[in-house]
Design an enzyme around this catalytic site. Structure first.
Site, PDB file in Angstrom:
ATOM      1  N   TYR A  92       8.283  21.564  30.061  1.00 39.71           N
ATOM      2  CA  TYR A  92       7.918  22.676  29.175  1.00 39.71           C
ATOM      3  C   TYR A  92       7.970  22.148  27.729  1.00 39.71           C
ATOM      4  O   TYR A  92       8.674  21.167  27.458  1.00 39.71           O
ATOM      5  CB  TYR A  92       8.931  23.813  29.403  1.00 39.71           C
TER       6      TYR A  92
ATOM      7  N   ASN B 206       9.518  22.600  25.087  1.00 38.32           N
ATOM      8  CA  ASN B 206      10.777  22.328  24.354  1.00 38.32           C
ATOM      9  C   ASN B 206      11.536  21.136  24.940  1.00 38.32           C
ATOM     10  O   ASN B 206      12.594  20.765  24.428  1.00 38.32           O
ATOM     11  CB  ASN B 206      11.679  23.574  24.336  1.00 38.32           C
ATOM     12  N   LYS B 207      10.991  20.527  25.998  1.00 35.82           N
ATOM     13  CA  LYS B 207      11.712  19.436  26.671  1.00 35.82           C
ATOM     14  C   LYS B 207      11.508  18.088  25.956  1.00 35.82           C
ATOM     15  O   LYS B 207      10.687  17.967  25.049  1.00 35.82           O
ATOM     16  CB  LYS B 207      11.229  19.331  28.117  1.00 35.82           C
ATOM     17  N   GLN B 208      12.250  17.083  26.435  1.00 39.34           N
ATOM     18  CA  GLN B 208      12.213  15.749  25.805  1.00 39.34           C
ATOM     19  C   GLN B 208      10.797  15.184  25.789  1.00 39.34           C
ATOM     20  O   GLN B 208      10.391  14.547  24.826  1.00 39.34           O
ATOM     21  CB  GLN B 208      13.152  14.788  26.551  1.00 39.34           C
TER      22      GLN B 208
END
Ligand SMILES: Cc1ncc(COP(=O)(O)O)c(C=O)c1O
Length: 396
Positions: free
Chosen positions: A207, A209-211
């Site tokens: 998603y 907002n992930k790394q």
């Protein structure tokens, strides 16, 4: 309409360059938008990264967890020990199969599942009867009174791995599968070993907002050949190797990741070290400032976390501070924040189904009441971090 002014810094932000944009455009200039070379190449990057034989791209972390639950042979009424301090998807993946999540509380420092409690619960659940009752929910078991313990599902909370050496001993002792929800921890290391490779199967999520991001998407990794083959088939409507498009050996799903997303993922994986390094830098800027603010506990690392991978940056407010009021005042000043996590067992559908009550998992609830995620991404600059910390200081 939000009653607050526009944020001066976003809650999270993907880190994209022309390389990512070009990779997606290149796919759009071909007729292959699904099941082509990009997904295979993206999967290969994860085999290379983890050293494991199987990587199966899926269209969300949740889908990946669901396939792990299927691969572990978890069925209706089976018990799975897991954590109430997580994003809901980790427990939901069990409910999709009508299995029973048996929650145990977490460790205060990391927020990860407490292995000593897992050991106790596993012992009692294997014994069954009265001993097992202590760990089971108050209701919601009427259709499956005699469950069987099948697995442990641990979560690497906020980018810090759970204590897998201890969990492995318990899993081996009782013949349980060990599922690692590493959706928040791509890049983290536990005693020098990579998150995602610490159980029998690991799942990453992408998603925005992930790394790394693919928009929506996820990746399962495993070194177990039969599980890997089964999950590959289940992702693609249950088509086993050799099945034609209209033959379906298994009950499967459409959990495929499209080619545009996979191309984006490859470009992000090429930048993984850079992305992790930038996130670490922002976390360091926060830490330097937050240790000086009374009433704020910055995140703490376990000794076993030889490398953290920052997903969100969650502080804890001292007991007695009104978190809702702090959050509101920050929002009024253009700083978005989020309570993190609201405990899974107290979500309305969980209360309705299983009868959980406040007080059931005290450490989880304490963390759930005090945790506040600050704006965080690899593209934040030091001035933005300074502004967030300054405002927090004033508000407190
Ligand atoms: C711990 C955890 N598990 C599972 C998921 C689910 O991933 P997705 O949103 O890709 O379905 C997330 C996503 O935030 C997560 O944080």
């Amino acid at each position: 309409m939000s009653p607050y002014p526009p944020p001066i810094v976003p809650m999270s932000s993907p880190d994209l360059t022309d390389a990512e944009r070009q990779a997606v455009l290149n796919v759009l200039n071909t007729p292959h938008l699904s099941m082509g070379g990009q997904i295979e190449a993206f999967e290969q990057t994860f085999c290379n990264y983890t050293g494991w034989r199987h990587a199966i791209g899926v269209n969300s972390g949740t889908a990946g967890l669901h396939l792990c639950v299927r691969a572990a042979g978890i069925q209706a009424g089976d018990w799975v020990i897991t954590t109430p301090f997580s994003f809901v998807a980790s427990a939901n993946a069990l409910l999709f199969e009508n299995a029973v999540p048996v929650f145990v509380d977490v460790e205060e420092r990391s927020g990860n599942i407490n292995p000593a409690l897992v050991a106790e619960a596993a012992r009692d659940l294997m014994q069954g009867g009265k001993a097992a009752q202590r760990w089971l929910p108050r209701r919601g078991l009427h259709t499956h009174p005699n469950g069987q313990l099948k697995a442990i599902l641990a979560v690497d909370v906020f980018g810090q791995p759970a204590d897998y050496d201890l969990l492995r001993v318990i899993a081996d002792q009782y013949g349980l599968r060990l599922i690692e929800d590493s959706c928040e921890a791509l890049g983290a290391e536990y005693k020098g070993r990579k998150a995602g490779t610490l159980g029998d199967y690991g799942v990453f999520a992408f998603y925005p907002n992930k790394q790394i991001t693919t928009g929506e998407g996820g990746m399962i990794v495993t070194d177990d050949d039969s599980a890997g083959q089964l999950m590959r088939a289940l992702r693609n409507q249950g088509r086993a190797p050799g099945d034609t498009w209209l033959q379906h050996t298994y009950l499967g799903y459409n959990y495929r990741l499209d080619e545009m997303s996979a191309a984006l993922g490859i470009a992000q994986m090429n930048r993984l070290e850079e992305l992790l390094g930038k996130r670490q830098r922002v976390a360091d800027w926060y830490h330097q400032r937050l240790v000086q603010i009374a009433g704020v506990e910055p995140p703490a690392l376990e000794e076993t976390t030889t490398r953290p991978s920052w997903f969100v940056y969650v502080i804890r407010l001292a007991r007695g501070i009104d978190r809702a009021a702090v959050a509101q005042r920050l929002a009024e000043r253009g700083i978005p924040v989020r309570p993190y996590f609201l405990p899974i067992h107290l979500q309305p559908y969980m209360v309705e189904r299983f009868g959980y009550q406040p007080g059931d998992y005290p450490v989880t609830e304490d963390l759930g009441e005090r945790g506040l995620a600050l704006p965080f991404s690899g593209v934040m600059d030091e001035a933005q971090v300074e502004r967030v910390c300054d405002t927090l200081r004033q508000v407190l």
